[in-house]
Design a protein around this motif. Structure first.
Motif, PDB file in Angstrom:
ATOM      1  N   LYS A 119       0.683  -1.238  -0.087  1.00 10.51           N
ATOM      2  CA  LYS A 119      -0.220   0.358   0.010  1.00 10.51           C
ATOM      3  C   LYS A 119       0.904   1.022   0.056  1.00 10.51           C
ATOM      4  O   LYS A 119       0.078   2.643  -0.495  1.00 10.51           O
ATOM      5  N   LEU A 120       2.338   0.739   0.285  1.00 11.13           N
ATOM      6  CA  LEU A 120       2.832   2.244   0.278  1.00 11.13           C
ATOM      7  C   LEU A 120       3.306   3.458  -1.189  1.00 11.13           C
ATOM      8  O   LEU A 120       4.015   4.193  -1.064  1.00 11.13           O
ATOM      9  N   THR A 121       2.654   2.220  -1.900  1.00 11.08           N
ATOM     10  CA  THR A 121       3.085   3.009  -3.411  1.00 11.08           C
ATOM     11  C   THR A 121       1.656   3.520  -3.942  1.00 11.08           C
ATOM     12  O   THR A 121       1.910   4.514  -5.048  1.00 11.08           O
ATOM     13  N   ILE A 122       0.862   3.547  -3.411  1.00 12.72           N
ATOM     14  CA  ILE A 122      -0.494   4.418  -3.959  1.00 12.72           C
ATOM     15  C   ILE A 122      -0.482   5.887  -3.183  1.00 12.72           C
ATOM     16  O   ILE A 122      -0.207   5.852  -1.890  1.00 12.72           O
ATOM     17  N   PRO A 123      -0.599   6.367  -4.196  1.00 15.11           N
ATOM     18  CA  PRO A 123      -0.490   7.971  -3.707  1.00 15.11           C
ATOM     19  C   PRO A 123      -1.343   7.982  -2.409  1.00 15.11           C
ATOM     20  O   PRO A 123      -0.465   9.208  -1.501  1.00 15.11           O
ATOM     21  N   LEU A 135       0.416   9.445   5.100  1.00 14.44           N
ATOM     22  CA  LEU A 135       1.722   8.997   6.486  1.00 14.44           C
ATOM     23  C   LEU A 135       2.240  10.549   5.928  1.00 14.44           C
ATOM     24  O   LEU A 135       3.223  10.782   7.125  1.00 14.44           O
ATOM     25  N   SER A 136       2.832  11.112   4.210  1.00 19.57           N
ATOM     26  CA  SER A 136       3.231  12.661   4.398  1.00 19.57           C
ATOM     27  C   SER A 136       2.888  13.588   5.496  1.00 19.57           C
ATOM     28  O   SER A 136       3.478  13.745   6.012  1.00 19.57           O
ATOM     29  N   TRP A 137       1.879  13.616   5.482  1.00 20.15           N
ATOM     30  CA  TRP A 137       1.473  14.464   5.749  1.00 20.15           C
ATOM     31  C   TRP A 137       1.364  14.582   7.423  1.00 20.15           C
ATOM     32  O   TRP A 137       1.759  15.282   8.376  1.00 20.15           O
ATOM     33  N   SER A 138       0.959  12.877   7.747  1.00 26.19           N
ATOM     34  CA  SER A 138       1.300  12.903   9.466  1.00 26.19           C
ATOM     35  C   SER A 138       2.454  13.365  10.111  1.00 26.19           C
ATOM     36  O   SER A 138       2.973  13.414  10.926  1.00 26.19           O
ATOM     37  N   ARG A 139       3.910  13.125   8.776  1.00 28.27           N
ATOM     38  CA  ARG A 139       4.862  12.987   9.110  1.00 28.27           C
ATOM     39  C   ARG A 139       5.413  14.422   9.589  1.00 28.27           C
ATOM     40  O   ARG A 139       5.898  15.116  10.690  1.00 28.27           O
ATOM     41  N   ARG A 140       4.512  15.185   8.635  1.00 28.83           N
ATOM     42  CA  ARG A 140       5.223  16.358   8.934  1.00 28.83           C
ATOM     43  C   ARG A 140       3.940  17.433  10.049  1.00 28.83           C
ATOM     44  O   ARG A 140       4.798  18.504  10.001  1.00 28.83           O
ATOM     45  N   VAL A 141       3.057  17.341  10.551  1.00 30.08           N
ATOM     46  CA  VAL A 141       2.157  16.813  11.279  1.00 30.08           C
ATOM     47  C   VAL A 141       3.349  16.681  12.557  1.00 30.08           C
ATOM     48  O   VAL A 141       3.371  17.330  14.226  1.00 30.08           O
ATOM     49  N   GLU A 190       6.534  14.884  13.755  1.00 34.87           N
ATOM     50  CA  GLU A 190       8.162  15.577  13.896  1.00 34.87           C
ATOM     51  C   GLU A 190       8.504  17.354  13.560  1.00 34.87           C
ATOM     52  O   GLU A 190       9.532  17.624  14.426  1.00 34.87           O
ATOM     53  N   PRO A 191       7.901  18.568  13.907  1.00 37.73           N
ATOM     54  CA  PRO A 191       8.146  19.366  14.336  1.00 37.73           C
ATOM     55  C   PRO A 191       7.458  19.352  16.251  1.00 37.73           C
ATOM     56  O   PRO A 191       8.563  20.495  16.538  1.00 37.73           O
ATOM     57  N   HIS A 192       6.760  17.869  16.554  1.00 37.37           N
ATOM     58  CA  HIS A 192       6.407  18.370  18.140  1.00 37.37           C
ATOM     59  C   HIS A 192       7.873  17.514  18.546  1.00 37.37           C
ATOM     60  O   HIS A 192       8.039  17.311  19.896  1.00 37.37           O
ATOM     61  N   GLY A 193       9.138  17.752  17.730  1.00 37.93           N
ATOM     62  CA  GLY A 193      10.124  16.969  18.403  1.00 37.93           C
ATOM     63  C   GLY A 193       9.943  15.141  18.362  1.00 37.93           C
ATOM     64  O   GLY A 193      11.209  14.828  19.074  1.00 37.93           O
ATOM     65  N   TRP A 194       8.803  14.440  17.949  1.00 39.41           N
ATOM     66  CA  TRP A 194       8.438  13.206  18.330  1.00 39.41           C
ATOM     67  C   TRP A 194       9.244  12.783  16.911  1.00 39.41           C
ATOM     68  O   TRP A 194       8.830  12.612  15.717  1.00 39.41           O
ATOM     69  N   GLU A 195       9.199  11.263  17.120  1.00 40.52           N
ATOM     70  CA  GLU A 195      10.051  10.539  15.412  1.00 40.52           C
ATOM     71  C   GLU A 195       8.022  10.040  15.078  1.00 40.52           C
ATOM     72  O   GLU A 195       7.669   9.541  15.642  1.00 40.52           O
ATOM     73  N   TYR A 196       8.439   9.913  14.062  1.00 41.81           N
ATOM     74  CA  TYR A 196       7.181   9.208  13.111  1.00 41.81           C
ATOM     75  C   TYR A 196       7.757   8.926  12.207  1.00 41.81           C
ATOM     76  O   TYR A 196       9.249   8.527  11.302  1.00 41.81           O
ATOM     77  N   ARG A 197       6.980   6.942  12.628  1.00 41.22           N
ATOM     78  CA  ARG A 197       7.550   5.909  11.549  1.00 41.22           C
ATOM     79  C   ARG A 197       6.759   4.964  11.292  1.00 41.22           C
ATOM     80  O   ARG A 197       5.457   4.302  11.660  1.00 41.22           O
ATOM     81  N   VAL A 198       7.117   4.354   9.593  1.00 36.59           N
ATOM     82  CA  VAL A 198       5.723   3.912   9.006  1.00 36.59           C
ATOM     83  C   VAL A 198       6.392   2.157   9.110  1.00 36.59           C
ATOM     84  O   VAL A 198       7.729   2.322   9.359  1.00 36.59           O
ATOM     85  N   GLN A 199       5.561   1.195   9.808  1.00 36.48           N
ATOM     86  CA  GLN A 199       6.530   0.320   9.849  1.00 36.48           C
ATOM     87  C   GLN A 199       5.740  -0.538   8.914  1.00 36.48           C
ATOM     88  O   GLN A 199       4.197  -0.320   8.719  1.00 36.48           O
TER      89      GLN A 199
END
Length: 143
Positions: free
Chosen positions: A62-66, A72-78, A80-89
């Motif tokens: 599913k990671l290739t589906i735009p 997931l990119s939006w989640s990361r952008r929201v 990481e600025p809080h100093g938390w790591e964001y990981r997709v497994q």
């Protein structure tokens, strides 16, 4: 995806660096380039060093589906600025998962004679291969 989430949760639960795990910890909601987004991450993990990691679990296919990638990119952008790591497994290593599933079946103290666990822990002070661990504790526990 629930089996995949379970597999990744089990591995996190066995990670000695993990102190705390919260499932579906919060709702992310906001605008992203004109699109209204809502997303609940799968896990929030707090490590022993007090660092925080937010985890989303998605099958690798599913990671290739735009649409999925964008979310997931939006989640990361929201996050990481809080100093938390964001990981997709995704799918974990099959051998590692099977080994951890096997070991998870032996977490109940009633399965062992009194004192054996304490004696074994006295011998297992550093990481080692499973076979080495068995050879180290057999003389101690009489097993």
């Amino acid at each position: 995806e629930s089996r995949l989430e379970y597999a990744n949760l089990l591995l996190a639960d066995f990670d000695p660096r993990v102190d705390w795990i919260l499932s579906q910890p919060f709702l992310l909601e906001g605008e992203d380039k004109g699109t209204r987004r809502r997303h609940i991450p799968d896990y929030l993990i707090v490590h022993a060093d007090h660092t925080v990691c937010v985890v989303d679990v998605k099958p690798a296919a599913k990671l290739t589906i735009p649409k999925v990638r964008d979310s997931l990119s939006w989640s990361r952008r929201v996050i990481e600025p809080h100093g938390w790591e964001y990981r997709v497994q995704s799918e974990p290593d099959e051998v590692l998962l099977r080994n951890v599933q096997f070991l998870a079946g032996y977490r109940r103290s009633f399965q062992f004679a009194g004192g054996d666990v304490t004696a074994a822990l006295g011998e297992l002070r550093s990481p080692m291969a499973f076979g080495e661990a068995v050879r180290a504790i057999v003389p101690v526990t009489g097993g």
